[in-house]
Design a protein around this motif. Structure first.
Motif, PDB file in Angstrom:
ATOM      1  N   HIS A 305       0.817  -1.219   0.000  1.00 47.78           N
ATOM      2  CA  HIS A 305       0.000   0.000   0.000  1.00 47.78           C
ATOM      3  C   HIS A 305       0.850   1.268   0.000  1.00 47.78           C
ATOM      4  O   HIS A 305       0.309   2.364  -0.195  1.00 47.78           O
ATOM      5  N   ASP A 308       2.483   3.867  -5.138  1.00 43.80           N
ATOM      6  CA  ASP A 308       1.530   4.839  -5.663  1.00 43.80           C
ATOM      7  C   ASP A 308       0.248   4.128  -6.085  1.00 43.80           C
ATOM      8  O   ASP A 308       0.279   2.968  -6.535  1.00 43.80           O
ATOM      9  N   SER A 309      -0.869   4.818  -5.945  1.00 40.99           N
ATOM     10  CA  SER A 309      -2.174   4.193  -6.192  1.00 40.99           C
ATOM     11  C   SER A 309      -2.317   3.678  -7.615  1.00 40.99           C
ATOM     12  O   SER A 309      -3.077   2.748  -7.868  1.00 40.99           O
ATOM     13  N   ARG A 316       2.739  -4.466  -7.650  1.00 40.78           N
ATOM     14  CA  ARG A 316       2.173  -4.640  -6.317  1.00 40.78           C
ATOM     15  C   ARG A 316       2.423  -6.064  -5.811  1.00 40.78           C
ATOM     16  O   ARG A 316       2.743  -6.271  -4.636  1.00 40.78           O
ATOM     17  N   HIS A 392       2.106  10.317   2.650  1.00 36.98           N
ATOM     18  CA  HIS A 392       1.939   9.116   1.831  1.00 36.98           C
ATOM     19  C   HIS A 392       2.052   7.861   2.690  1.00 36.98           C
ATOM     20  O   HIS A 392       1.254   6.924   2.547  1.00 36.98           O
ATOM     21  N   ARG A 395      -1.118   7.565   4.910  1.00 37.62           N
ATOM     22  CA  ARG A 395      -2.291   7.146   4.129  1.00 37.62           C
ATOM     23  C   ARG A 395      -2.177   5.678   3.748  1.00 37.62           C
ATOM     24  O   ARG A 395      -3.176   4.941   3.740  1.00 37.62           O
ATOM     25  N   GLY A 396      -0.969   5.239   3.425  1.00 37.45           N
ATOM     26  CA  GLY A 396      -0.779   3.836   3.095  1.00 37.45           C
ATOM     27  C   GLY A 396      -1.136   2.933   4.265  1.00 37.45           C
ATOM     28  O   GLY A 396      -1.775   1.893   4.094  1.00 37.45           O
ATOM     29  N   ARG A 399      -4.922   2.802   4.692  1.00 37.18           N
ATOM     30  CA  ARG A 399      -5.541   1.950   3.666  1.00 37.18           C
ATOM     31  C   ARG A 399      -5.345   0.474   4.006  1.00 37.18           C
ATOM     32  O   ARG A 399      -6.261  -0.334   3.859  1.00 37.18           O
TER      33      ARG A 399
END
Length: 410
Positions: A305, A308-309, A316, A392, A395-396, A399
């Motif tokens: 996560h 980058d989105s 991934r 970042h 937020r990761g 998530r």
């Protein structure tokens, strides 16, 4: 104040809470203040309100700054979150008054205290659950209160108060007593090292419960994505499957580097036969290993996560596999060079795992730092070193935690 400033001004770390079934029951989110002038609790709670699902495990907010948890108590509560509050606040009339207002507002309060401070209570103030720490003497008393074959009724009562969460439990025997015999609600973190110590003379086997879950999904013709999600719950199973499809006797024309590719190559019929062999070779399930395994899965998902989105699925998958295998030596009692030398992993995975270099190493080091709340003060430096912003990284983590579902059925 922008919300991005809030997440750039704090460092977030996590600690799982494990229940009697040895499954994920909640998560404590430690909030370390990096820039006090850039933080207020209201904006952080607004972010959580938008992003924290009801289906996720309860999130225990543990602020390191008194001003922040005091602010949080005056805000609208976020569903499925608790506020950790120092035990001293429950001991004064003024403190109880403020806590009572927060409770009426809808906040779920978690009192952090020493066990000695609450023993003898008939009802906790405001009926709050507690996060309790034991002294060495109390831990010894609890162990001495365990029933045995010779003495099924112990001569003394356990000091463990039922229905509460305990932290700092470093021994498996004490963890078993708290959860199985004394009725604890959960344990903050797991005695990984002591559990693995009992397996020091033999490698940790595949998880029979995960194998059974995968085979049941195969029987129901589940999609490849679901099969992969179940297999990923067990690092040893992932490793052995990749070893299997890349073995000389398997006859593939090229190396298989990803779990999904391995599942496609082996085919569901052959996979079921192979899983049956692994199940027969596995010993009686040791549920105490599940928090160890799932803790590794959580860290691997966090590393994933941190990408980058817009990152593609192959990238991934590579980062997840790299992070999952970063602690494989703890389970199989061999060095990583010995274990990984037999697998055709991507070069960037080898760089991160064996040389601590390359782009994937950044995700390993940041995810490792976020899983060690005691060292959260170092997270800004780790992020800066690897060119990852605090926002970042935070937020990761949110998530990852918000999508964590402990799906294993033990």
């Amino acid at each position: 104040m922008s919300r991005s400033t809030v997440l750039d001004s704090i460092a977030l770390g996590y600690q799982p809470v494990w229940n009697r079934a040895r499954q994920l029951a909640a998560v404590r989110l430690s909030v370390h203040t990096v820039q006090p002038e850039g933080v207020d609790a209201e904006h952080l709670l607004q972010i959580l309100e938008e992003d924290w699902p009801l289906s996720a495990p309860p999130l225990v907010l543990a602020f390191d700054h008194p001003t922040l948890w005091q602010q949080a108590m005056t805000c609208t509560p976020v569903a499925n979150t608790w506020l950790q509050v120092p035990g001293a606040c429950f001991t004064t009339p003024d403190g109880l008054a403020h806590l009572s207002v927060a409770a009426r507002r809808g906040h779920t309060l978690l009192r952090q205290a020493a066990l000695a401070d609450v023993r003898g209570e008939i009802i906790a103030p405001l009926d709050a659950r507690s996060l309790l720490s034991l002294s060495a003497e109390e831990a010894l008393q609890a162990l001495q209160a365990r029933p045995t074959e010779e003495q099924p009724v112990p001569p003394q009562r356990s000091p463990i108060v039922p229905g509460q969460i305990y932290e700092g439990v470093g021994a498996r025997a004490l963890a078993d007593h708290c959860l199985d015999e004394a009725g604890a609600w959960g344990l903050l973190e797991w005695p990984d090292e002591d559990v693995l110590h009992s397996w020091r003379h033999r490698p940790v086997p595949c998880d029979p419960a995960v194998i059974s879950q995968v085979r049941e999904a195969l029987e129901k013709d589940a999609a490849l994505e679901r099969i992969e999600r179940y297999v990923r719950q067990d690092p040893v199973l992932v490793y052995r499957l990749l070893m299997r499809v890349n073995s000389a006797g398997y006859g593939v024309s090229r190396e298989i580097e990803s779990l999904r590719h391995a599942l496609m190559m082996i085919g569901f019929g052959a996979l079921d036969v192979w899983l049956a062999e692994q199940l027969a070779a596995s010993e009686v399930a040791d549920n105490a290993l599940h928090p160890v395994r799932y803790g590794m899965v959580m860290r691997a998902r966090l590393a994933q996560h941190l990408l980058d989105s817009g990152s593609d699925d192959n990238l991934r998958s590579e980062v997840f596999l790299t992070a999952l295998f970063s602690q494989l030596d703890r389970l199989l009692h061999k060095s990583l060079p010995e274990l990984l030398g037999k697998l055709p992993l991507p070069g960037r995975a080898y760089d991160a795992l064996l040389r601590e270099t390359g782009p994937y190493n950044a995700y390993l080091e940041v995810s490792r730092a976020q899983g060690q709340p005691a060292q959260l003060a170092q997270l800004p430096q780790v992020c800066e070193h690897h060119g990852i912003s605090l926002e970042h990284a935070n937020r990761g983590l949110l998530r990852m935690l918000g999508t964590s579902r402990d799906q294993r059925r033990g």
